[in-house]
Write a protein that holds these residues in place. Structure first.
Motif, PDB file in Angstrom:
ATOM      1  N   MET A 156       0.853  -1.196   0.000  1.00 28.65           N
ATOM      2  CA  MET A 156       0.000   0.000   0.000  1.00 28.65           C
ATOM      3  C   MET A 156       0.886   1.242   0.000  1.00 28.65           C
ATOM      4  N   SER A 157       0.643   2.149  -0.921  1.00 26.29           N
ATOM      5  CA  SER A 157       1.455   3.367  -1.008  1.00 26.29           C
ATOM      6  C   SER A 157       1.014   4.356   0.063  1.00 26.29           C
ATOM      7  N   ASP A 158       1.872   5.375   0.305  1.00 26.96           N
ATOM      8  CA  ASP A 158       1.558   6.373   1.325  1.00 26.96           C
ATOM      9  C   ASP A 158       0.265   7.099   1.018  1.00 26.96           C
ATOM     10  N   ARG A 159       0.012   7.385  -0.254  1.00 25.15           N
ATOM     11  CA  ARG A 159      -1.178   8.170  -0.576  1.00 25.15           C
ATOM     12  C   ARG A 159      -2.450   7.369  -0.394  1.00 25.15           C
ATOM     13  N   GLU A 160      -2.342   6.030  -0.260  1.00 28.95           N
ATOM     14  CA  GLU A 160      -3.521   5.203  -0.072  1.00 28.95           C
ATOM     15  C   GLU A 160      -3.792   4.911   1.402  1.00 28.95           C
ATOM     16  N   LYS A 161      -2.833   5.232   2.287  1.00 29.06           N
ATOM     17  CA  LYS A 161      -3.009   4.947   3.692  1.00 29.06           C
ATOM     18  C   LYS A 161      -4.027   5.902   4.295  1.00 29.06           C
ATOM     19  N   PRO A 162      -4.762   5.450   5.323  1.00 29.20           N
ATOM     20  CA  PRO A 162      -5.732   6.337   5.962  1.00 29.20           C
ATOM     21  C   PRO A 162      -5.062   7.602   6.472  1.00 29.20           C
ATOM     22  N   ARG A 163      -5.707   8.722   6.266  1.00 25.49           N
ATOM     23  CA  ARG A 163      -5.155  10.004   6.683  1.00 25.49           C
ATOM     24  C   ARG A 163      -5.456  10.236   8.151  1.00 25.49           C
ATOM     25  N   THR A 164      -4.480  10.660   8.888  1.00 25.26           N
ATOM     26  CA  THR A 164      -4.672  10.943  10.311  1.00 25.26           C
ATOM     27  C   THR A 164      -4.888  12.422  10.570  1.00 25.26           C
ATOM     28  N   ASP A 165      -4.686  13.249   9.557  1.00 23.68           N
ATOM     29  CA  ASP A 165      -4.755  14.700   9.680  1.00 23.68           C
ATOM     30  C   ASP A 165      -3.686  15.256  10.596  1.00 23.68           C
ATOM     31  N   GLY A 166      -2.671  14.452  10.843  1.00 24.27           N
ATOM     32  CA  GLY A 166      -1.496  14.997  11.490  1.00 24.27           C
ATOM     33  C   GLY A 166      -0.640  15.714  10.462  1.00 24.27           C
ATOM     34  N   ARG A 167       0.560  16.081  10.876  1.00 21.32           N
ATOM     35  CA  ARG A 167       1.457  16.810   9.997  1.00 21.32           C
ATOM     36  C   ARG A 167       2.285  15.840   9.165  1.00 21.32           C
ATOM     37  N   ALA A 168       2.358  16.080   7.873  1.00 25.85           N
ATOM     38  CA  ALA A 168       3.216  15.265   7.013  1.00 25.85           C
ATOM     39  C   ALA A 168       4.672  15.536   7.368  1.00 25.85           C
ATOM     40  N   THR A 169       5.437  14.506   7.541  1.00 28.56           N
ATOM     41  CA  THR A 169       6.830  14.639   7.968  1.00 28.56           C
ATOM     42  C   THR A 169       7.776  14.583   6.773  1.00 28.56           C
ATOM     43  N   LEU A 170       9.010  14.962   7.037  1.00 26.64           N
ATOM     44  CA  LEU A 170      10.041  14.845   6.011  1.00 26.64           C
ATOM     45  C   LEU A 170      10.233  13.387   5.617  1.00 26.64           C
ATOM     46  N   ALA A 171      10.111  12.491   6.578  1.00 22.13           N
ATOM     47  CA  ALA A 171      10.241  11.063   6.278  1.00 22.13           C
ATOM     48  C   ALA A 171       9.152  10.616   5.301  1.00 22.13           C
ATOM     49  N   GLU A 172       7.938  11.137   5.457  1.00 17.51           N
ATOM     50  CA  GLU A 172       6.854  10.790   4.539  1.00 17.51           C
ATOM     51  C   GLU A 172       7.175  11.292   3.133  1.00 17.51           C
ATOM     52  N   PHE A 173       7.717  12.510   3.046  1.00 16.97           N
ATOM     53  CA  PHE A 173       8.082  13.056   1.749  1.00 16.97           C
ATOM     54  C   PHE A 173       9.190  12.227   1.094  1.00 16.97           C
ATOM     55  N   LYS A 174      10.180  11.836   1.872  1.00 19.22           N
ATOM     56  CA  LYS A 174      11.269  11.032   1.319  1.00 19.22           C
ATOM     57  C   LYS A 174      10.778   9.656   0.889  1.00 19.22           C
ATOM     58  N   ALA A 175       9.819   9.107   1.613  1.00 21.84           N
ATOM     59  CA  ALA A 175       9.234   7.823   1.213  1.00 21.84           C
ATOM     60  C   ALA A 175       8.479   7.968  -0.099  1.00 21.84           C
ATOM     61  N   PHE A 176       7.787   9.096  -0.257  1.00 16.53           N
ATOM     62  CA  PHE A 176       7.099   9.371  -1.523  1.00 16.53           C
ATOM     63  C   PHE A 176       8.099   9.423  -2.672  1.00 16.53           C
ATOM     64  N   LEU A 177       9.214  10.118  -2.482  1.00 16.47           N
ATOM     65  CA  LEU A 177      10.231  10.223  -3.533  1.00 16.47           C
ATOM     66  C   LEU A 177      10.846   8.872  -3.839  1.00 16.47           C
ATOM     67  N   ALA A 178      11.044   8.055  -2.811  1.00 12.28           N
ATOM     68  CA  ALA A 178      11.618   6.729  -3.030  1.00 12.28           C
ATOM     69  C   ALA A 178      10.694   5.864  -3.870  1.00 12.28           C
ATOM     70  N   GLU A 179       9.388   6.047  -3.673  1.00 14.17           N
ATOM     71  CA  GLU A 179       8.410   5.256  -4.427  1.00 14.17           C
ATOM     72  C   GLU A 179       8.181   5.803  -5.821  1.00 14.17           C
ATOM     73  N   ARG A 180       8.085   7.152  -5.932  1.00 17.96           N
ATOM     74  CA  ARG A 180       7.674   7.775  -7.179  1.00 17.96           C
ATOM     75  C   ARG A 180       8.834   8.271  -8.036  1.00 17.96           C
ATOM     76  N   GLY A 181      10.021   8.417  -7.434  1.00 17.53           N
ATOM     77  CA  GLY A 181      11.144   8.990  -8.167  1.00 17.53           C
ATOM     78  C   GLY A 181      11.259  10.482  -7.902  1.00 17.53           C
ATOM     79  N   ASP A 182      12.373  11.051  -8.301  1.00 11.64           N
ATOM     80  CA  ASP A 182      12.625  12.461  -8.052  1.00 11.64           C
ATOM     81  C   ASP A 182      11.622  13.343  -8.797  1.00 11.64           C
ATOM     82  N   ILE A 183      11.425  14.527  -8.242  1.00 10.84           N
ATOM     83  CA  ILE A 183      10.538  15.514  -8.850  1.00 10.84           C
ATOM     84  C   ILE A 183      11.326  16.797  -9.097  1.00 10.84           C
TER      85      ILE A 183
END
Length: 461
Positions: free
Chosen positions: A1-28
């Motif tokens: 399950m990708s990060d964007r499909e996980k249930p949202r907690t409405d907490g703050r997105a962390t740098l770790a979450e962003f880096k995980a997104f880049l690892a999955e999707r590639g550089d932007i």
């Protein structure tokens, strides 16, 4: 399950979450930090990848006034906020689970939804998303949460105006002919625009927006796209905002224009935003279902609350002068507070289906409304009706939209006056937000009135 499909907690997105997104999707190349204003417009800042990390570590400073821009993108110094107070910034942080790719962009881009804090670190009560979250919290105090789904109607238009400067239906790519027929549910009409609709579907999937199917509607070039039911009403608002945004972006890429204007054509049907809503208790039981075709007393109370708050809420359901052109008798558009079973002529419809799916379809709003504020007003009405056990009267049978209810403010200044004088919605939206919204939209109306229309020259010159 990708990060964007996980249930949202409405907490703050962390740098770790962003880096995980880049690892999955590639550089932007760029990251868009997006905000949603009072009118439902997506705004924000674009950061090159070299600066993107600071969005997750330090947040983004934006003027608080971004949340009460009028439809032209202007802050009119609302109640002393703007020029008078120096237009101060607030600090905004990314929402957990909202980092998604931007598949229609010409470069490799991602976007993240932002939410702003007040100076004391509390959520900023000028933000429409926060207003909705506050109403959701009131339902939670009763041990309830809403399951909601939005349906958008919109027009696909030619990029070129006609000889009179008016918008016109598009040329169907499959036939080479301009759309002229009212072919509701027509498959041929869908076939001609399948490339566009397919791209909308794929972009929705890429962004985690649960869109489900498209239908041709009652006018040439008009379509409807629905969202799946969502157990988090705030997230449902996010989905609705982003669906409308991406439909516009994808349609432009196909060299058309998507319009969510409530009534773009005289003599043609308008664009609605219909909202389906049920309530679940802490055990996951639908409190509108009591095993009968009529539904539970709480279903009736919820509808009674929607009726009782309809007048106060019209300025949210119909936020623009044009919005009120949609309300005419005998067009399957609500013109009173009637409710009924399996009846599209009412304001509050209980659709046919299984008892477990018992729900209310709220049919009042136009597609030009802010989904966060629409959902907030609907849930406020439902909460008010349940707490006060308001009876809605008998369900309507047959055509319920043949006569206008004169007690409902079907004119923007009247609706804003009713909102200013509200007693119920102030308890849910807060005095500040009601006053800021009403002032912003009234000044916007005044600005519109100062312009001289072509019709005035035709009639009076």
């Amino acid at each position: 399950m990708s990060d964007r499909e996980k249930p949202r907690t409405d907490g703050r997105a962390t740098l770790a979450e962003f880096k995980a997104f880049l690892a999955e999707r590639g550089d932007i190349d760029y990251l868009d930090a997006v905000f949603v204003d009072m009118c439902g417009t997506v705004r924000g800042k674009r950061f090159p990848i070299e600066e993107a990390e600071k969005v997750f570590t330090s947040g983004v400073h934006m003027p608080k006034s971004v949340y009460f821009f009028d439809v032209t993108g202007v802050n009119e110094d609302i109640l002393g906020m703007g020029f008078s107070d120096g237009d101060p910034d607030g600090q905004a942080f990314p929402v957990a689970g909202s980092i998604v790719p931007v598949p229609w962009a010409s470069m490799k881009q991602a976007q993240v939804l932002m939410t702003m804090q007040d100076s004391d670190g509390a959520p900023l009560n000028l933000e429409p998303r926060v207003i909705l979250a506050n109403v959701v919290a009131k339902l939670a105090e009763l041990g309830l949460h809403a399951v909601t789904a939005c349906e958008f109607e919109f027009y696909v238009l030619d990029r070129e105006r006609d000889r009179k400067g008016l918008p016109q239906a598009p040329i169907n790519p499959a036939t080479g002919q301009r759309e002229t027929a009212n072919e509701v549910y027509g498959i041929t009409e869908l076939d001609g625009f399948m490339a566009l609709l397919k791209d909308i579907d794929e972009a929705s999937a890429e962004q985690g927006v649960p869109a489900s199917g498209a239908t041709a509607e009652f006018a040439p070039g008009q379509y409807e796209i629905n969202l799946n039911h969502e157990h988090d009403a705030v997230r449902a608002g996010d989905h609705a905002i982003m669906l409308r945004h991406l439909i516009g972006a994808i349609t432009r890429k196909h060299n058309f224009i998507a319009s969510f204007m409530a009534k773009p054509f005289v003599g043609q049907t308008g664009n609605g935003l219909h909202v389906h809503c049920s309530l679940l208790d802490e055990k996951g039981n639908n409190i509108f279902n009591n095993g009968t075709d009529e539904g539970s007393p709480k279903l009736r109370h919820a509808i009674g609350g929607l009726q009782a708050t309809l007048g106060e809420a019209m300025a949210f359901f119909a936020p623009n002068l044009n919005s009120y052109r949609r309300f005419e008798p005998n067009l399957f558009v609500p013109v009173n507070g009637a409710w009924g079973y399996n009846n599209r002529s009412v304001a509050f419809r209980v659709p046919a289906g299984s008892h477990s799916a018992m729900r209310v379809e709220h049919r009042v709003s136009g597609a030009d409304a802010n989904p966060y504020l629409v959902l907030a007003a609907i849930l406020a009405g439902i909460h008010y009706g349940i707490v006060n056990e308001i009876d809605p009267g008998d369900p309507a049978e047959g055509n319920a939209c043949d006569s206008m209810d004169e007690s409902i403010p079907f004119y923007l200044p009247s609706a804003l006056k009713r909102l200013r004088n509200s007693t119920v919605l102030r308890e849910y939206f807060g005095d500040q937000y009601v006053d800021v919204y009403a002032e912003t939209k009234m000044l916007e109306f005044d600005k519109f009135q100062r312009a001289i229309s072509p019709l005035e020259y035709d009639w009076y010159l």
